[in-house]
Design an enzyme around this catalytic site. Structure first.
Site, PDB file in Angstrom:
ATOM      1  N   SER A 153       0.817  -1.154  -0.159  1.00 30.07           N
ATOM      2  CA  SER A 153       0.099  -0.073   0.066  1.00 30.07           C
ATOM      3  C   SER A 153       0.768   1.240   0.040  1.00 30.07           C
ATOM      4  CB  SER A 153      -0.854   0.001   1.232  1.00 30.07           C
ATOM      5  OG  SER A 153      -1.423   1.167   1.507  1.00 30.07           O
ATOM      6  N   TYR A 183      -1.698   0.042  10.155  1.00 34.83           N
ATOM      7  CA  TYR A 183      -1.919  -0.697   9.215  1.00 34.83           C
ATOM      8  C   TYR A 183      -0.811  -0.694   8.224  1.00 34.83           C
ATOM      9  CZ  TYR A 183      -3.579  -1.122   4.220  1.00 34.83           C
ATOM     10  OH  TYR A 183      -3.479  -1.417   3.068  1.00 34.83           O
ATOM     11  N   LYS A 205       2.023  -3.192   6.402  1.00 34.66           N
ATOM     12  CA  LYS A 205       2.512  -3.524   4.962  1.00 34.66           C
ATOM     13  C   LYS A 205       3.847  -3.448   4.527  1.00 34.66           C
ATOM     14  CE  LYS A 205      -1.604  -4.556   3.421  1.00 34.66           C
ATOM     15  NZ  LYS A 205      -1.988  -5.949   2.789  1.00 34.66           N
TER      16      LYS A 205
HETATM   17  C1  WQD Z   1      -9.088  10.333   0.242  1.00 35.86           C
HETATM   18  C2  WQD Z   1      -8.952  11.927   0.810  1.00 35.86           C
HETATM   19  C3  WQD Z   1      -9.681  12.319   2.974  1.00 35.86           C
HETATM   20  C4  WQD Z   1     -13.873  10.992   3.033  1.00 35.86           C
HETATM   21  C5  WQD Z   1      -6.645   5.165   2.681  1.00 35.86           C
HETATM   22  C6  WQD Z   1      -5.526   4.595   3.232  1.00 35.86           C
HETATM   23  C7  WQD Z   1      -4.593   4.085   2.183  1.00 35.86           C
HETATM   24  C8  WQD Z   1      -5.243   3.370   1.317  1.00 35.86           C
HETATM   25  C9  WQD Z   1      -6.360   4.020   0.627  1.00 35.86           C
HETATM   26  C10 WQD Z   1      -5.424   0.920   1.609  1.00 35.86           C
HETATM   27  C11 WQD Z   1      -8.491  12.203   2.390  1.00 35.86           C
HETATM   28  C12 WQD Z   1     -10.907  12.853   2.168  1.00 35.86           C
HETATM   29  C13 WQD Z   1     -12.763  11.342   2.592  1.00 35.86           C
HETATM   30  C14 WQD Z   1     -14.730  12.145   3.201  1.00 35.86           C
HETATM   31  C15 WQD Z   1     -12.930  13.815   2.515  1.00 35.86           C
HETATM   32  N1  WQD Z   1      -5.708   2.214   1.894  1.00 35.86           N
HETATM   33  N2  WQD Z   1     -12.044  12.498   2.466  1.00 35.86           N
HETATM   34  N3  WQD Z   1     -14.487  13.443   2.968  1.00 35.86           N
HETATM   35  O1  WQD Z   1      -6.861   8.271   3.447  1.00 35.86           O
HETATM   36  O2  WQD Z   1      -6.054   8.786   0.910  1.00 35.86           O
HETATM   37  O3  WQD Z   1      -6.194   6.261   1.800  1.00 35.86           O
HETATM   38  O4  WQD Z   1      -6.968   4.463   1.576  1.00 35.86           O
HETATM   39  O5  WQD Z   1      -4.257   0.568   1.308  1.00 35.86           O
HETATM   40  O6  WQD Z   1      -3.559   3.450   2.835  1.00 35.86           O
HETATM   41  O7  WQD Z   1      -4.903   5.486   4.167  1.00 35.86           O
HETATM   42  O8  WQD Z   1      -8.346   7.342   1.397  1.00 35.86           O
HETATM   43  O9  WQD Z   1     -10.541   7.525   0.453  1.00 35.86           O
HETATM   44  O10 WQD Z   1     -10.104   7.814   3.230  1.00 35.86           O
HETATM   45  O11 WQD Z   1      -9.605   9.715   1.526  1.00 35.86           O
HETATM   46  O12 WQD Z   1     -12.543  14.950   2.333  1.00 35.86           O
HETATM   47  O13 WQD Z   1     -15.935  11.904   3.395  1.00 35.86           O
HETATM   48  O14 WQD Z   1     -10.530  12.082   0.863  1.00 35.86           O
HETATM   49  O15 WQD Z   1      -9.437  13.292   4.050  1.00 35.86           O
HETATM   50  O16 WQD Z   1      -7.697  13.551   2.106  1.00 35.86           O
HETATM   51  P1  WQD Z   1      -6.584   7.917   1.981  1.00 35.86           P
HETATM   52  P2  WQD Z   1      -9.537   8.059   1.602  1.00 35.86           P
END
Ligand code: WQD
Length: 326
Positions: free
Chosen positions: A117, A141, A145
């Site tokens: 990841s 997490y 990884k």
């Molecule tokens: C994306 C952006 C949020 C929801 C995570 C893991 C990463 C990988 C993918 C597995 C961020 C913003 C979100 C909302 C928002 N997982 N957001 N409003 O955190 O980049 O990655 O998932 O391997 O390891 O950390 O993904 O989709 O949660 O968020 O503003 O209602 O969207 O703050 O900036 P993230 P995400």
């Protein structure tokens, strides 16, 4: 080649199974069905229900199906949950992998593709994250990884197992509605959920040092991601003793605001987002350099953000028919 796909009844795993069989490879799914669903496994592909912590069962399956390669996706994957239950993540993601590697090497399986990841990088302070960017995970997490990669590479060096660690960036979309992600843990489904409730989607922070102030990510279609696994499997099979560590992204940054604008356009909901406080631990920008994957695998993502959102929305409407707008 026969590939054991652990976690093959999950969202990403089911796409990998289809990509593998479409490419002419034999697949066997190994899944504990904790979050996977048997209906995702296509007809003709055996489903073995079991845990990666069960070494005896793994050994039997590897022998019975004459497995020559493993794609290991079975793991816990929620960052927040890993902070609350770190020992569970270390056990399932690290101990589960150790047990699997024991069985894999004892059975003299030739190749292993490991689901890693972008979380291994933590809060990278670079425009494009290369595989040489320091790995400084900030959640249990991400630590599981990174430690998983160490186990995989060390085993490859000690035994000759060919290995590929694929660092996924932000995965979205679906090959078909019934294969869509059913979890509501990432931006796209979280926005769908808000819109369906008639509530405005939330932007977690708009004061980041990015062009529109919201976080920038590299979104990758799950179909492209699945094809990267096939490409890696092919390279490993052709070159014993190979060791690959690759970013799997598109190399294109998209902001949260841009994503929400596209989602409202696709779904037909006109609910402007509200700005909520920053979510702890969110890096401002995480965008892959996808050059090494292109060079090593001859693979490149083909689908754009529009494809990801449109296909994810079809899956969402299938599960939530009331969400559909005429
Ligand atoms: C994306 C952006 C949020 C929801 C995570 C893991 C990463 C990988 C993918 C597995 C961020 C913003 C979100 C909302 C928002 N997982 N957001 N409003 O955190 O980049 O990655 O998932 O391997 O390891 O950390 O993904 O989709 O949660 O968020 O503003 O209602 O969207 O703050 O900036 P993230 P995400």
């Amino acid at each position: 080649m026969t590939w054991l796909i652990t976690g093959g009844a999950g969202y990403i795993g089911a796409h990998v199974v289809r990509a593998m069989t479409a490419a002419g490879e034999r697949a066997v799914v190994y899944d504990d069905l904790s979050t996977g669903v048997p209906e995702r496994v296509p007809g003709g592909v055996p489903l073995v229900v079991g845990s990666t912590l069960d070494g005896e069962r793994l050994a039997r399956v590897l022998a019975e199906h004459s497995v020559t390669g493993v794609v290991h996706l079975a793991a816990k994957k929620q960052v927040g949950e890993s902070v609350e239950q770190p020992l569970r993540y270390y056990r399932e993601n690290i101990e589960g992998l150790r047990v699997l590697l024991d069985a894999v090497t004892a059975a003299q399986v030739a190749s292993l593709v490991f689901s890693s990841s972008a979380a291994v990088y933590g809060m990278p302070d670079v425009a494009l994250v290369t595989e040489e960017t320091p790995c400084l995970p900030i959640s249990p997490y991400g630590e599981t990884k990174l430690a998983g990669e160490w186990l995989v590479r060390a085993t490859g060096r000690a035994t000759g197992l060919s290995t590929a660690c694929l660092r996924y960036f932000n995965v979205a979309g679906a090959a078909s509605p019934e294969l869509a992600d059913t979890g509501v843990f990432n931006l796209v489904p979280m926005v769908f959920e808000k819109l369906t409730e008639g509530a405005p989607p939330r932007v977690f922070g708009d004061d980041y040092p990015t062009p529109d102030g919201t976080c920038v990510r590299d979104y990758i279609h799950v179909v492209d991601l699945a094809e990267a696994h096939v490409a890696a499997a092919r390279v490993l099979s052709a070159s014993p003793g190979r060791e690959l560590t690759l970013n799997i992204g598109r190399g294109e940054g998209v902001s949260v605001r841009e994503m929400i604008d596209r989602i409202t356009a696709v779904t037909g909901y006109d609910l402007p987002p509200t700005v909520a406080p920053r979510r702890p631990g969110d890096p401002a920008r995480v965008v892959a350099s996808a050059d090494r994957a292109a060079a090593e695998l001859g693979w490149k993502a083909r689908h754009d953000v529009q494809d990801m959102i449109a296909s994810a929305w079809e899956g969402w409407v299938r599960l939530h028919p009331e969400a559909a707008r005429s």
